[in-house]
Design a protein around this motif. Structure first.
Motif, mmCIF file in Angstrom:
data_model
loop_
_atom_site.group_PDB
_atom_site.id
_atom_site.type_symbol
_atom_site.label_atom_id
_atom_site.label_comp_id
_atom_site.label_asym_id
_atom_site.label_seq_id
_atom_site.Cartn_x
_atom_site.Cartn_y
_atom_site.Cartn_z
ATOM 1 N N ALA A 464 0.855 -1.188 0.000
ATOM 2 C CA ALA A 464 0.000 0.000 0.000
ATOM 3 C C ALA A 464 0.886 1.232 0.000
ATOM 4 O O ALA A 464 2.047 1.169 0.413
ATOM 5 N N CYS A 465 0.320 2.337 -0.481
ATOM 6 C CA CYS A 465 1.039 3.601 -0.391
ATOM 7 C C CYS A 465 0.098 4.621 0.237
ATOM 8 O O CYS A 465 -0.999 4.860 -0.277
ATOM 9 N N ILE A 488 4.045 2.098 2.166
ATOM 10 C CA ILE A 488 4.976 3.200 1.917
ATOM 11 C C ILE A 488 4.259 4.489 2.301
ATOM 12 O O ILE A 488 3.143 4.740 1.841
ATOM 13 N N VAL A 489 4.902 5.271 3.160
ATOM 14 C CA VAL A 489 4.346 6.578 3.507
ATOM 15 C C VAL A 489 4.988 7.593 2.567
ATOM 16 O O VAL A 489 6.207 7.734 2.549
ATOM 17 N N PHE A 490 4.149 8.260 1.780
ATOM 18 C CA PHE A 490 4.663 9.234 0.812
ATOM 19 C C PHE A 490 4.258 10.626 1.280
ATOM 20 O O PHE A 490 3.073 10.917 1.444
ATOM 21 N N ASP A 491 5.222 11.485 1.539
ATOM 22 C CA ASP A 491 4.887 12.850 1.974
ATOM 23 C C ASP A 491 6.022 13.775 1.574
ATOM 24 O O ASP A 491 7.065 13.327 1.070
ATOM 25 N N LEU A 492 5.804 15.057 1.803
ATOM 26 C CA LEU A 492 6.803 16.060 1.422
ATOM 27 C C LEU A 492 8.129 15.808 2.157
ATOM 28 O O LEU A 492 8.115 15.319 3.296
ATOM 29 N N PRO A 493 9.252 16.153 1.531
ATOM 30 C CA PRO A 493 10.557 15.869 2.145
ATOM 31 C C PRO A 493 10.690 16.422 3.568
ATOM 32 O O PRO A 493 11.206 15.751 4.460
ATOM 33 N N VAL A 511 6.890 -0.606 7.249
ATOM 34 C CA VAL A 511 6.537 0.782 6.939
ATOM 35 C C VAL A 511 7.789 1.485 6.415
ATOM 36 O O VAL A 511 8.803 1.542 7.096
ATOM 37 N N LEU A 512 7.676 1.974 5.188
ATOM 38 C CA LEU A 512 8.811 2.681 4.573
ATOM 39 C C LEU A 512 8.389 4.114 4.295
ATOM 40 O O LEU A 512 7.202 4.379 4.077
#
Ligand code: SAM
Length: 646
Positions: A464-465, A488-493, A511-512
């Motif tokens: 999952a993302c 995968i946790v996708f967020d701003l840098p 969790v990446l």
């Protein structure tokens, strides 16, 4: 239709279901009733031997459940509901009352007792009508209770030991009266049902609608009607929520005898009751603006009891002891005794703190259960960070609301001198502000994560993302709930950089974290995408960019889970969502239909909706196979049916 006229009479009223039962929720939702769920804290421990009949016990339990909620809501400074519905279902056999089994052995005892026999299922229902008495004391409204019960006979087949244990091991019996659920596997045990099937499921819808009809509809249908005052205080003002009730009484069609015999009945006769218009259903007096005063004081209540007390660490200092005197609290929070007394007493009056007299006659202050659970900064379910965010960011935004409304903006620039409201997109926001924002998101994600993660069967998905997954709190809940899933946790840098402030102890290699901008950068590949509290932040045009990207990388069958506060179709509730919208710049709150329409344009078909009773609900979409002509036809509270078009 029996239902629709009744249901429409309830529109605009705050109807509350005092039950956590998903079965009751589903029955009432499917009937088109709009309501909020506030599970009752009433412990089902009434002494059964005190009741002449089993149904009296069920009715009394239903009544106590509903009254507990009706009394708690105004005390906790929630809006006084107009109507609270309580219900209790029991099974009786051989003169015994069977409730929910305590363990497998108990379930076995119950089911073997039911085997091969006919038994009765009783549901007691209480409809509590609440009324802010004279507006003088909104924490002590008056209540009228209309109660009834429904009996259904059910005959079980002879059950073999093997069947019994197979059913018990399915886990289904454990939260159900009598140890079975007729609507699911338990239906296989049943030979016949005599009476209302839904009554066995947990709520006698037909009888309930008839009762609503009696309350809200034609006087000519008004037979003996059991209405009791639940307030023992003498009242010289009577009221009625129902336009026609006084007409019924005048026609002699209300059982006045029963009313006047009731020990806690008002001294005022039904004939003296005022006729009031439906708009004034909440109060008997039209010359006192009760609801408006509640609204006027609402901001003081949150500023005092939540914001200021949290900032001053009142709940934290009280959590360290069994109770502190006024002087001790003032000393620990480094504030004046007079000011501390005012804030503590206001918090007591609102019900968030308790003041207890000791044996030596001194008073001490304590956290209530709610305060300990949700307001102490280090409690697992703490809202501390979210409250500080509300105080430091949202409160200033709401202070300039006139300009916000005139200009249609969020007033971030006016308040904070920053053009961009996203604290991570503007390098001038301090680290402190960023951490505060992340803390607030973290609190809500921690509070809701488990319910969102367990809303649907996600076993088909392996990766999952979580788009805009912030601190990863939601992602951790997903991995806990689904052992086969990596997220995968996708967020701003800038967010990803600071994640270690939040999950330092969590060591979870499923969790990446990946840094990027979801409008500009490539998104990670996954077979389930999570969008929790992302869509409401953006306009349809802006979302088109993100959703097109998602659509492009999603294979047919790929899942998309949206978690938001869903507006009802009339956009009237929940007000929480509509109020939040006032501090948004370009986003908007949407209904499930609007989310569906938005996602359908990008090839995602709505499949399931889950109303969680928590702060966020969830919808599951699946990427369509363009060659498959199946489409969505209808949507219920938990499932969306699909059917082939051709
Ligand atoms: N999903 C999280 C939750 O439910 O707790 C956080 C929701 S928060 C309202 C919005 C999140 O989206 C923030 O973490 C924010 O940093 C992130 N975000 C905003 N704009 C973004 C962008 N362009 N690319 C990636 N993430 C973004």
């Amino acid at each position: 239709m029996l239902l629709n006229p009744v249901i429409s009479k309830l529109s605009g009223k705050l109807v509350v279901l005092a039950s956590a039962s998903s079965r009751r929720l589903e029955i009432l939702t499917n009937a088109g009733l709009r309501f909020e769920v506030v599970p009752s804290w009433f412990k089902e421990t009434l002494d059964k031997s005190l009741f002449k009949t089993p149904y009296e016990y069920a009715v009394e339990t239903a009544k106590q459940k509903a009254l507990e909620v009706a009394q708690r809501m105004p005390c906790k400074h929630l809006k006084t509901p107009d109507i609270v519905i309580g219900a209790d279902t029991i099974v009786t056999v051989d003169g015994l009352i069977l409730e929910k089994p305590t363990d497998k052995q108990d379930a076995y005892n119950m089911l073997s007792r039911l085997s091969g026999k006919e038994h009765s299922v009783f549901t007691g229902v209480a409809i509590v009508l609440c009324h802010d008495k004279n507006g003088s004391d909104t924490k002590n409204p008056d209540y009228k209770v209309i109660d009834f019960y429904e009996e259904t006979k059910v005959k079980f087949a002879e059950l073999s030991e093997e069947m019994l244990w197979e059913y018990i091991n399915s886990g289904e019996p454990m939260d159900k009266a009598g140890g079975y659920g007729i609507q699911a596997l338990g239906g296989m045990l049943v030979e016949y049902v005599r009476g209302d099937f839904l009554n066995v499921v947990g709520f006698p819808l037909n009888h309930f609608c008839k009762q609503l009809g009696l309350i809200f509809n034609s006087p000519s249908e008004c037979p003996a009607h059991k209405i009791k005052w639940e307030d023992s205080r003498e009242s010289d003002e009577s009221w009625t929520l129902v336009n026609n009730l006084s007409k019924c009484a005048a026609n002699g069609e209300v059982d006045l005898q029963e009313i006047s015999n009731s020990k806690d009945v008002s001294q005022t006769s039904m004939q003296e009751q005022k006729m009031i218009g439906p708009d004034c259903a909440k109060c008997g007096r039209q010359d006192v603006p009760h609801s408006i005063m509640d609204l006027l004081d609402g901001f003081k209540a949150s500023k005092v009891t939540l914001f200021t007390a949290t900032k001053l660490k009142v709940f934290d200092v009280l959590s360290c002891s069994e109770g502190l005197t006024l002087e001790e609290v003032a000393g620990q929070i480094n504030a004046s005794v007079l000011g501390t007394e005012r804030i503590l007493d206001a918090a007591v009056s609102i019900g968030i703190l308790e003041r207890v007299k000791q044996q030596d006659d001194t008073n001490v202050y304590r956290n209530t259960e709610q305060a300990s659970r949700f307001l102490v900064s280090d409690s697992p379910q703490s809202l501390h960070g979210y409250i500080l965010h509300c105080n430091d960011t949202v409160w200033p935004l709401f202070s300039h609301l006139e300009s916000a409304v005139r200009e249609g903006t969020s007033q971030h620039e006016r308040n904070f001198g920053k053009k961009n409201e996203d604290v991570f997109q503007d390098e001038y926001y301090s680290k402190e502000v960023k951490i505060r924002f992340m803390n607030a998101m973290h609190n809500i994600a921690t509070m809701t994560g488990k319910d969102v993660a367990t809303a649907f069967d996600l076993s088909p998905y392996k990766t999952a993302c979580d788009i805009g997954g912030c601190t990863g709190a939601m992602a951790y809940e997903f991995t806990k709930a689904h052992p086969g899933l990596s997220v995968i946790v996708f967020d701003l840098p800038q967010v990803i950089e600071m994640r270690c402030h939040f999950q330092p102890k969590q060591d979870n290699d499923r969790v990446l974290f990946v840094a990027g901008d979801f409008f500009k950068d490539d998104l990670p590949k996954a077979d389930l995408y999570i969008l929790a509290r992302i869509l409401h932040d953006w306009s349809d045009e802006k979302l088109h960019i993100l959703l097109s990207k998602l659509s492009k990388i999603s294979m047919p069958g790929c899942g998309l889970l949206v978690s938001e506060i869903f507006l009802d179709e009339e956009k009237k509730r929940p007000s929480r969502a509509l109020l939040q919208a006032l501090s948004m710049t370009e986003g908007k709150q949407r209904s499930t239909t609007e989310y569906s329409d938005l996602l359908k344009k990008h090839g995602f078909t709505p499949k399931l909706i889950k109303y969680t009773d928590n702060l966020l609900d969830a919808m599951l979409f699946v990427k369509e196979d363009q060659n498959d002509k199946r489409t969505v036809l209808a949507c219920s509270s938990e499932s969306i049916e699909t059917a082939a078009l051709d």
